[in-house]
Design an enzyme around this catalytic site. Structure first.
Site, PDB file in Angstrom:
ATOM      1  N   GLY A 266     -23.584  35.770 -22.745  1.00 42.41           N
ATOM      2  CA  GLY A 266     -23.121  37.148 -22.919  1.00 42.41           C
ATOM      3  C   GLY A 266     -23.625  38.056 -21.808  1.00 42.41           C
ATOM      4  O   GLY A 266     -24.211  37.608 -20.822  1.00 42.41           O
TER       5      GLY A 266
ATOM      6  N   ASN B 254      -6.737  32.471 -30.939  1.00 45.92           N
ATOM      7  CA  ASN B 254      -7.077  33.161 -29.688  1.00 45.92           C
ATOM      8  C   ASN B 254      -7.312  34.649 -29.880  1.00 45.92           C
ATOM      9  O   ASN B 254      -6.383  35.397 -30.174  1.00 45.92           O
ATOM     10  CB  ASN B 254      -5.935  32.969 -28.691  1.00 45.92           C
TER      11      ASN B 254
ATOM     12  N   TYR C 210     -18.022  38.314 -26.046  1.00 45.88           N
ATOM     13  CA  TYR C 210     -16.721  39.003 -26.051  1.00 45.88           C
ATOM     14  C   TYR C 210     -16.398  39.609 -27.428  1.00 45.88           C
ATOM     15  O   TYR C 210     -16.289  40.833 -27.581  1.00 45.88           O
ATOM     16  CB  TYR C 210     -15.642  38.007 -25.600  1.00 45.88           C
TER      17      TYR C 210
ATOM     18  N   TYR D 201     -15.916  20.671 -30.825  1.00 48.54           N
ATOM     19  CA  TYR D 201     -16.042  22.103 -31.139  1.00 48.54           C
ATOM     20  C   TYR D 201     -15.609  22.377 -32.579  1.00 48.54           C
ATOM     21  O   TYR D 201     -16.379  22.912 -33.393  1.00 48.54           O
ATOM     22  CB  TYR D 201     -15.194  22.906 -30.134  1.00 48.54           C
TER      23      TYR D 201
ATOM     24  N   ARG E 109      -1.020  18.470 -21.476  1.00 56.03           N
ATOM     25  CA  ARG E 109      -2.410  18.024 -21.662  1.00 56.03           C
ATOM     26  C   ARG E 109      -2.479  17.216 -22.945  1.00 56.03           C
ATOM     27  O   ARG E 109      -1.804  17.568 -23.931  1.00 56.03           O
ATOM     28  CB  ARG E 109      -3.353  19.233 -21.815  1.00 56.03           C
ATOM     29  N   ALA E 110      -3.315  16.196 -22.926  1.00 58.81           N
ATOM     30  CA  ALA E 110      -3.466  15.380 -24.135  1.00 58.81           C
ATOM     31  C   ALA E 110      -3.965  16.260 -25.273  1.00 58.81           C
ATOM     32  O   ALA E 110      -4.845  17.116 -25.069  1.00 58.81           O
ATOM     33  CB  ALA E 110      -4.459  14.257 -23.873  1.00 58.81           C
ATOM     34  N   GLY E 111      -3.397  16.079 -26.448  1.00 65.71           N
ATOM     35  CA  GLY E 111      -3.914  16.766 -27.632  1.00 65.71           C
ATOM     36  C   GLY E 111      -3.483  18.214 -27.787  1.00 65.71           C
ATOM     37  O   GLY E 111      -4.044  18.931 -28.608  1.00 65.71           O
TER      38      GLY E 111
ATOM     39  N   ARG F  18       1.543  29.746 -29.362  1.00 66.34           N
ATOM     40  CA  ARG F  18       0.178  30.009 -29.787  1.00 66.34           C
ATOM     41  C   ARG F  18       0.077  31.372 -30.474  1.00 66.34           C
ATOM     42  O   ARG F  18       0.992  32.194 -30.410  1.00 66.34           O
ATOM     43  CB  ARG F  18      -0.784  29.988 -28.576  1.00 66.34           C
TER      44      ARG F  18
END
Ligand code: NAD
Length: 326
Positions: A36, A170, A11, A141, A279-281, A219
């Site tokens: 890809g 993002n 991307y 990650y 969601r956790a975290g 975000r």
């Protein structure tokens, strides 16, 4: 400059390649196509289908092209998967990364721009996040990206390879040719646009009881062309020094609900929403400050407007309903 882009069929790498070609650089895309798309590689770039762990192929690529710099985009980048399958992430983001550095050293390629991530910061204590803030990743990650970053000063000291690490959250948006097509898709804007296009039933919001403007998480979204321009700009400093830069929208960021509302306005479509549990975290705010790269390199994002970002992604989807034909 003669530049090799790892992950240039992905991307962001495809847009980096497109911008490099536009600027008149000679570009080799080195991508195994394991994620890809051949159709994403822009005309004007040479394409090599191979893995970074194939050191012999990589060295041949450097020698044949006379490579002067590398922009390293190839990686695995799914946060959830990284926690359940850390071996995959250490192998691809660290071991394959070191194989790249070793081949660069052998072939005397001394400039590297590394596409890192703001996941290196973990759950930050303050917003917006600055480069000097502590790096305590909360998933494999982020940890593997940071591990590769940590190797870089030592490779510079011993082998003279200079590097610029770019940390961001993002990527979003598209150009006329290159857009986002991941499988599975984990990014909010393409997920919202799938709901708008009718290929997904609804968008799930994970919690609306956060201490934010409307209760949903805030975000940071950056247009993929602005990201690509930052990678190219970072090449310029490497004759003199190494550096680490954040790339972020700064300011207040955007809540999940604001992104959905903006997508409704851009597409004119109904977008169904389901509100689920947190969601956790997931921290309430994740926004990076770009003050340093603006100050030092004069980076100036051209598309820092949520509607413009969404509109470009929506246009791409309209023109590529099946994604890349291959
Ligand atoms: N997408 C985002 O929002 C985002 C945010 C922050 C950082 N990043 C970083 O930017 C980079 C690109 O992200 P993307 O979303 O374009 O990912 P992507 O999955 O679309 O592209 C990655 C490309 O790398 C290739 N690749 C992976 N491992 C390889 C290997 N060992 N050898 C050769 N090719 C290999 C894949 O085939 C794919 O084309 C990644 O390093 C990612 O960590 C992405």
């Amino acid at each position: 400059m003669r530049v090799l882009v790892t992950g240039g069929a992905g991307y962001i790498g495809s847009v980096v390649t497109e911008e490099l070609v536009k600027d008149g650089h000679e570009v080799v895309v080195y991508d195994s196509l394991y994620k890809g798309h051949r159709g994403a590689v822009v005309a004007g770039a040479q394409f090599i289908a191979a893995d970074l762990l194939d050191g012999e192929r990589l060295r041949r690529a450097f020698r044949e092209a006379g490579t002067e710099a590398v922009i390293h985009m190839a990686a695995d980048s799914l946060v959830g998967e990284s926690v359940t399958n850390p071996a995959k992430y250490y192998r691809n983001n660290v071991v394959a990364g070191l194989a790249l550095l070793d081949a660069m050293n052998e072939c005397e390629v001394r400039r590297l721009v590394f596409s890192s991530t703001a996941a290196t910061y973990g759950e930050p204590e303050k917003q917006p996040i600055e480069e000097s803030d502590p790096t305590t990743p909360t998933n494999t990650y982020g940890q593997t990206k940071l591990a590769f970053e940590h190797a870089l000063p030592w490779y510079e000291k011993a082998y003279g390879i200079r590097s610029a690490s770019l940390r961001y959250f993002n990527a979003a948006g598209a150009t006329a040719h290159c857009g986002e097509m991941h499988n599975p898709e984990s990014h909010l804007i393409p997920i919202i646009l799938q709901a708008a296009a009718g290929t997904r039933d609804a968008v799930e919001i994970y919690g609306e009881d956060y201490p934010t403007r409307d209760g949903t998480c805030v975000r940071d979204y950056i247009h993929v062309v602005d990201l690509a321009r930052a990678h190219i700009l970072a090449l310029d400093i490497l004759d003199e020094r190494s550096a680490t830069y954040n790339l972020g929208c700064g300011g207040d960021g955007y809540t999940v609900r604001e992104v959905i509302d903006a997508a409704r306005a851009v597409t004119g479509r109904e977008i169904k929403v389901r509100v689920g549990a947190r969601r956790a975290g997931d921290p309430a705010f994740l926004v990076a400050s770009s003050a340093r790269i603006k100050r030092e390199l004069g980076w100036s994002p051209q598309f820092q407007d949520l509607s413009l970002i969404i509109e470009s992604a929506w246009n791409w989807i309209q023109h590529h309903p099946q994604g890349y034909a291959e």
